[in-house]
Scaffold this motif. Structure first.
Motif, PDB file in Angstrom:
ATOM      1  N   VAL A   1       2.733  -1.556  16.308  1.00  0.00           N
ATOM      2  CA  VAL A   1       2.734  -1.940  14.891  1.00  0.00           C
ATOM      3  C   VAL A   1       1.669  -3.017  14.636  1.00  0.00           C
ATOM      4  CG1 VAL A   1       4.095  -2.901  12.996  1.00  0.00           C
ATOM      5  CG2 VAL A   1       5.180  -1.355  14.644  1.00  0.00           C
ATOM      6  N   ASP A   2       1.620  -3.984  15.518  1.00  0.00           N
ATOM      7  CA  ASP A   2       0.615  -5.042  15.400  1.00  0.00           C
ATOM      8  C   ASP A   2      -0.797  -4.459  15.403  1.00  0.00           C
ATOM      9  OD1 ASP A   2       1.273  -7.625  15.017  1.00  0.00           O
ATOM     10  OD2 ASP A   2       1.691  -8.080  17.114  1.00  0.00           O
ATOM     11  N   HIS A   3      -1.007  -3.556  16.326  1.00  0.00           N
ATOM     12  CA  HIS A   3      -2.328  -2.967  16.510  1.00  0.00           C
ATOM     13  C   HIS A   3      -2.750  -2.173  15.274  1.00  0.00           C
ATOM     14  CE1 HIS A   3      -5.553  -1.882  19.265  1.00  0.00           C
ATOM     15  NE2 HIS A   3      -5.535  -0.683  18.712  1.00  0.00           N
ATOM     16  N   VAL A   4      -1.821  -1.398  14.742  1.00  0.00           N
ATOM     17  CA  VAL A   4      -2.126  -0.583  13.559  1.00  0.00           C
ATOM     18  C   VAL A   4      -2.452  -1.488  12.372  1.00  0.00           C
ATOM     19  CG1 VAL A   4      -1.145   1.046  11.883  1.00  0.00           C
ATOM     20  CG2 VAL A   4      -0.787   1.406  14.329  1.00  0.00           C
ATOM     21  N   ALA A   5      -1.641  -2.523  12.211  1.00  0.00           N
ATOM     22  CA  ALA A   5      -1.877  -3.444  11.082  1.00  0.00           C
ATOM     23  C   ALA A   5      -3.233  -4.131  11.220  1.00  0.00           C
ATOM     24  CB  ALA A   5      -0.755  -4.475  11.021  1.00  0.00           C
ATOM     25  N   GLU A   6      -3.555  -4.493  12.443  1.00  0.00           N
ATOM     26  CA  GLU A   6      -4.802  -5.226  12.687  1.00  0.00           C
ATOM     27  C   GLU A   6      -6.028  -4.334  12.501  1.00  0.00           C
ATOM     28  OE1 GLU A   6      -4.618  -7.745  16.275  1.00  0.00           O
ATOM     29  OE2 GLU A   6      -6.557  -6.866  16.717  1.00  0.00           O
ATOM     30  N   ARG A   7      -5.913  -3.065  12.905  1.00  0.00           N
ATOM     31  CA  ARG A   7      -7.082  -2.193  12.894  1.00  0.00           C
ATOM     32  C   ARG A   7      -7.238  -1.367  11.616  1.00  0.00           C
ATOM     33  NH1 ARG A   7      -9.685  -1.401  17.873  1.00  0.00           N
ATOM     34  NH2 ARG A   7      -9.390  -3.326  19.027  1.00  0.00           N
ATOM     35  N   SER A   8      -6.264  -1.394  10.739  1.00  0.00           N
ATOM     36  CA  SER A   8      -6.364  -0.580   9.528  1.00  0.00           C
ATOM     37  C   SER A   8      -7.445  -1.117   8.603  1.00  0.00           C
ATOM     38  CB  SER A   8      -5.021  -0.545   8.789  1.00  0.00           C
ATOM     39  OG  SER A   8      -4.110   0.267   9.485  1.00  0.00           O
ATOM     40  N   LEU A   9      -8.085  -0.203   7.899  1.00  0.00           N
ATOM     41  CA  LEU A   9      -9.208  -0.575   7.037  1.00  0.00           C
ATOM     42  C   LEU A   9      -8.789  -1.250   5.744  1.00  0.00           C
ATOM     43  CD1 LEU A   9     -11.821   2.338   7.030  1.00  0.00           C
ATOM     44  CD2 LEU A   9     -12.161  -0.024   7.766  1.00  0.00           C
TER      45      LEU A   9
ATOM     46  N   VAL B   1      -3.158  -1.100   2.781  1.00  0.00           N
ATOM     47  CA  VAL B   1      -2.002  -0.212   2.979  1.00  0.00           C
ATOM     48  C   VAL B   1      -1.591  -0.242   4.445  1.00  0.00           C
ATOM     49  CG1 VAL B   1      -1.166   2.155   2.842  1.00  0.00           C
ATOM     50  CG2 VAL B   1      -2.599   1.252   1.021  1.00  0.00           C
ATOM     51  N   GLY B   2      -2.500   0.118   5.322  1.00  0.00           N
ATOM     52  CA  GLY B   2      -2.195   0.100   6.757  1.00  0.00           C
ATOM     53  C   GLY B   2      -1.940  -1.300   7.272  1.00  0.00           C
ATOM     54  N   GLN B   3      -2.629  -2.259   6.704  1.00  0.00           N
ATOM     55  CA  GLN B   3      -2.491  -3.647   7.175  1.00  0.00           C
ATOM     56  C   GLN B   3      -1.103  -4.215   6.916  1.00  0.00           C
ATOM     57  OE1 GLN B   3      -5.733  -5.447   5.050  1.00  0.00           O
ATOM     58  NE2 GLN B   3      -7.282  -4.446   6.319  1.00  0.00           N
ATOM     59  N   SER B   4      -0.392  -3.609   5.977  1.00  0.00           N
ATOM     60  CA  SER B   4       0.912  -4.164   5.596  1.00  0.00           C
ATOM     61  C   SER B   4       2.079  -3.440   6.255  1.00  0.00           C
ATOM     62  CB  SER B   4       1.061  -4.098   4.074  1.00  0.00           C
ATOM     63  OG  SER B   4       1.058  -2.754   3.644  1.00  0.00           O
ATOM     64  N   ILE B   5       1.792  -2.499   7.127  1.00  0.00           N
ATOM     65  CA  ILE B   5       2.867  -1.647   7.672  1.00  0.00           C
ATOM     66  C   ILE B   5       3.885  -2.433   8.482  1.00  0.00           C
ATOM     67  CG2 ILE B   5       1.658  -0.969   9.810  1.00  0.00           C
ATOM     68  CD1 ILE B   5       2.716   1.915   9.240  1.00  0.00           C
ATOM     69  N   GLY B   6       3.466  -3.570   9.028  1.00  0.00           N
ATOM     70  CA  GLY B   6       4.379  -4.316   9.892  1.00  0.00           C
ATOM     71  C   GLY B   6       5.362  -5.215   9.158  1.00  0.00           C
ATOM     72  N   ASN B   7       5.130  -5.489   7.883  1.00  0.00           N
ATOM     73  CA  ASN B   7       5.954  -6.495   7.192  1.00  0.00           C
ATOM     74  C   ASN B   7       7.439  -6.131   7.170  1.00  0.00           C
ATOM     75  OD1 ASN B   7       3.546  -7.769   6.758  1.00  0.00           O
ATOM     76  ND2 ASN B   7       3.362  -7.156   4.616  1.00  0.00           N
ATOM     77  N   ALA B   8       7.735  -4.926   6.746  1.00  0.00           N
ATOM     78  CA  ALA B   8       9.149  -4.520   6.697  1.00  0.00           C
ATOM     79  C   ALA B   8       9.694  -4.356   8.113  1.00  0.00           C
ATOM     80  CB  ALA B   8       9.282  -3.217   5.914  1.00  0.00           C
TER      81      ALA B   8
END
Lengths: 434, 164
Positions: A388-396, A399-406
């Motif tokens: 989750v951290d990685h996806v949030a960090e690498r998203s452009l 939208v992708g950057q916020s996936i980890g909040n919930a």
């Protein structure tokens, strides 16, 4: 019809129930419509900006930006051509405020855009609205035509020579990512609505020109500020931000619906008072509250006991007001099940542009589904958090950057539910490096 | 569901967008709304390509990217459900299962009689009426299994044709 409740000091929904035909200009004018625009045209731009500053209006789109600061930056921006854009894409699950405004008070949005155009000397505006709602588009188009016929739009507005402004409706194909300017701008230019170049709206927005972008609710606030005055508007709200805000309640509330709430209202009132959410519809206590939209965090009811519905109180709790979404669930809903739906939404709405968003959101959903089956093994939770951290960090894009909040808030608040999804006797998973 | 344009009317409509190609989604939206089966067929896509002077692949790129645009014929009644968390967990999944059982087809598949299909969509903006089904412009809210079955039956008999 969506439920719409008016509470004290309603300024955004005050006309909702009073207009049989919300696109009609005379009715709108009778109900204080166009007083804001009239006032704006009598003010020097510096005075107008001062009213906005005094009002303390924060963007209702979820970005939390200070509107006066945005207007000031756009006013200073170089370029003879400037655009005014209303992003009514609103694909946020749990949010139905902008649809309500477009449907029930479109002229308020148009008036707000017209004031912005007067301030910025912009002659072209756009309403970006979801094609999923053709009925709203028709309603807005009728309102535009009526405003033009009454000389509140078009050329020499209010008889002022050179005050020309028109609004073009642009149909959105329905992507969530187009709530982000980086994706909305190419869509408005006729290209696929995916983030491409990094858009700087002040320096290089639509067609490379400075562009003011707000959601319908933010625009609808502008005429009210000018009509009441910045100070009176601010007094309606809280210390950190003025005015009222539209709150969309859904999930297991007894009274789900749209409510206009003064900023600063105790969250307990919004959740439990009979004239707002009315507590749980199931008779069981709420287990968690998801605030701010899919990109927001989960909170427990206990966290919100002494919390007012203000930007600063929410910030102190690491929560966001976002676009005014509040979803409540009782203990019949597992947090892993809930978060799997959140992740599934991110998967479905990934525009496919970046690998992190396109593939990462799928991997996150798959891991949550594994937890739903209680098929996790030791090490999976650590691996999941890293993913989750990685996806949030690498998203452009945001939208992708916020996936980890919930997800991270859910893991923190309900660690046992995640631990229960693991077979602790199984061999430890070996984490695959990215 | 909209009228069907004659070929000449369709060409005239497309040609009217030649000077404003940035509004291509507006055009595709209008063409779809006025098509009998609510989709952009190949000939129409080609016409758009010819008049707006963009490759036909560009037309299809937009049609395949945006969820509101269709490139295959749609059912007369497209039943839309919300698959986002606030709706799914308060009965939305039950509605989906009921439709699957009643209609006998998987999601996004048109029934043999061409009448029905159902599809999960996020952010339909009727979360306060969950669980719900949206057909055309009408939202049927606060459904349960019985009401869902009744709705299918009523649609089949044309009860809501003037409203959706």
């Amino acid at each position: 019809m969506m439920a719409t409740e008016q509470t004290t000091n309603a300024i955004l929904t005050a006309r909702f129930a009073k207009m049989t035909n919300p696109a009609e200009v005379p009715t709108y004018v009778d109900l204080a419509g166009y007083q804001g625009l009239q006032k704006a045209t009598t003010l020097d731009t510096a005075v107008l900006l001062n009213e906005l500053e005094t009002a303390g209006l924060i963007s209702r789109s979820g970005t939390g930006e200070n509107i006066a600061a945005q207007w000031q930056a756009l006013a200073k921006a170089k370029g003879q051509t400037k655009y005014v854009v209303c992003n009514a894409n609103e694909g946020e699950p749990g949010s139905f405020k902008d649809k309500a405004l477009i449907q029930k008070d479109p002229l308020a949005v148009i008036e707000g855009m017209t004031i912005a155009a007067y301030f910025l000397k912009a002659s072209q505006g756009y309403l970006y609205v979801q094609g999923e709602f053709p009925e709203f588009i028709e309603n807005f188009a009728t309102a535009l035509n009526n405003a033009k016929a009454a000389h509140y739009l078009g050329t020499n507005i209010l008889g002022i020579p050179g005050f020309n402004f028109d609004i073009q409706i642009m149909v959105s194909g329905g992507g969530y990512v187009e709530n982000v300017a980086d994706a909305m701008i190419p869509a408005l230019e006729g290209r696929v609505g995916k983030p491409g170049r990094k858009v700087n709206l002040v320096k290089r927005g639509l067609y490379g020109a400075p562009t003011l972008v707000h959601d319908p609710e933010t625009f609808a606030n502008i005429p009210v500020i000018l009509r009441l005055g910045g100070s009176a508007y601010r007094d309606l709200g809280a210390k950190d931000a003025g005015g009222t805000i539209l709150v969309s309640l859904s999930g297991q509330f007894q009274h789900p619906g749209l409510y206009e709430v003064a900023l600063g209202t105790p969250v307990q009132d919004i959740l439990y008072q009979a004239d707002y959410g009315g507590g749980s519809t199931t008779g069981k206590p709420f287990k968690f509250i998801h605030v701010g939209g899919q990109a927001g965090a989960l909170a427990t009811p206990a966290q919100l006991v002494d919390c007012a519905y203000t930007y600063s109180d929410f910030h102190a709790q690491h929560l966001t007001i976002g676009c005014g979404v509040i979803v409540a669930m009782d203990d019949s809903v597992g947090v892993v099940d809930y978060l799997e739906k959140v992740a599934a939404f991110y998967c479905a709405e990934s525009c496919g542009k970046c690998l992190a968003g396109r593939v990462g959101s799928v991997r996150i959903k798959e891991q949550l589904q594994k937890f739903q089956r209680h098929a996790g093994v030791p090490g999976d939770l650590r691996y999941f958090a890293h993913t989750v951290d990685h996806v949030a960090e690498r998203s452009l894009c945001p939208v992708g950057q916020s996936i980890g909040n919930a997800i991270f808030s859910g893991m923190k608040l309900f660690p046992d539910e995640f631990k229960q999804s693991i077979n602790w006797d199984a061999p430890e998973t070996k984490e695959v490096p990215w | 569901m909209g009228d069907v344009l004659t070929r000449d009317a369709k060409v005239a409509l497309i040609a009217s967008y030649a000077s404003k190609p940035e509004q291509i989604v507006n055009l595709l939206f209008r063409l779809q709304r006025t098509s009998k089966q609510h989709y952009i067929d190949q000939k129409t896509a080609q016409l758009v390509s010819d008049h707006l002077k963009i490759p036909v692949s560009g037309v299809y790129e937009l049609c395949s990217y945006y969820p509101i645009l269709n490139v295959k014929p749609q059912a007369k009644y497209m039943l839309k459900l919300c698959n986002a968390a606030p709706c799914t967990l308060v009965g939305g999944e039950m509605i989906r299962q009921t439709l699957e059982a009643v209609l006998g087809v998987p999601e996004d598949t048109v029934t043999e009689d061409g009448l029905f299909a159902y599809k999960s969509v996020g952010g339909l903006g009727a979360c306060d009426q969950a669980p719900f089904i949206k057909v055309g412009t009408k939202v049927f809210g606060h459904l349960d299994e019985t009401k869902t079955k009744q709705l299918v039956h009523d649609l089949q008999n044309g009860h809501y044709d003037h409203e959706i």
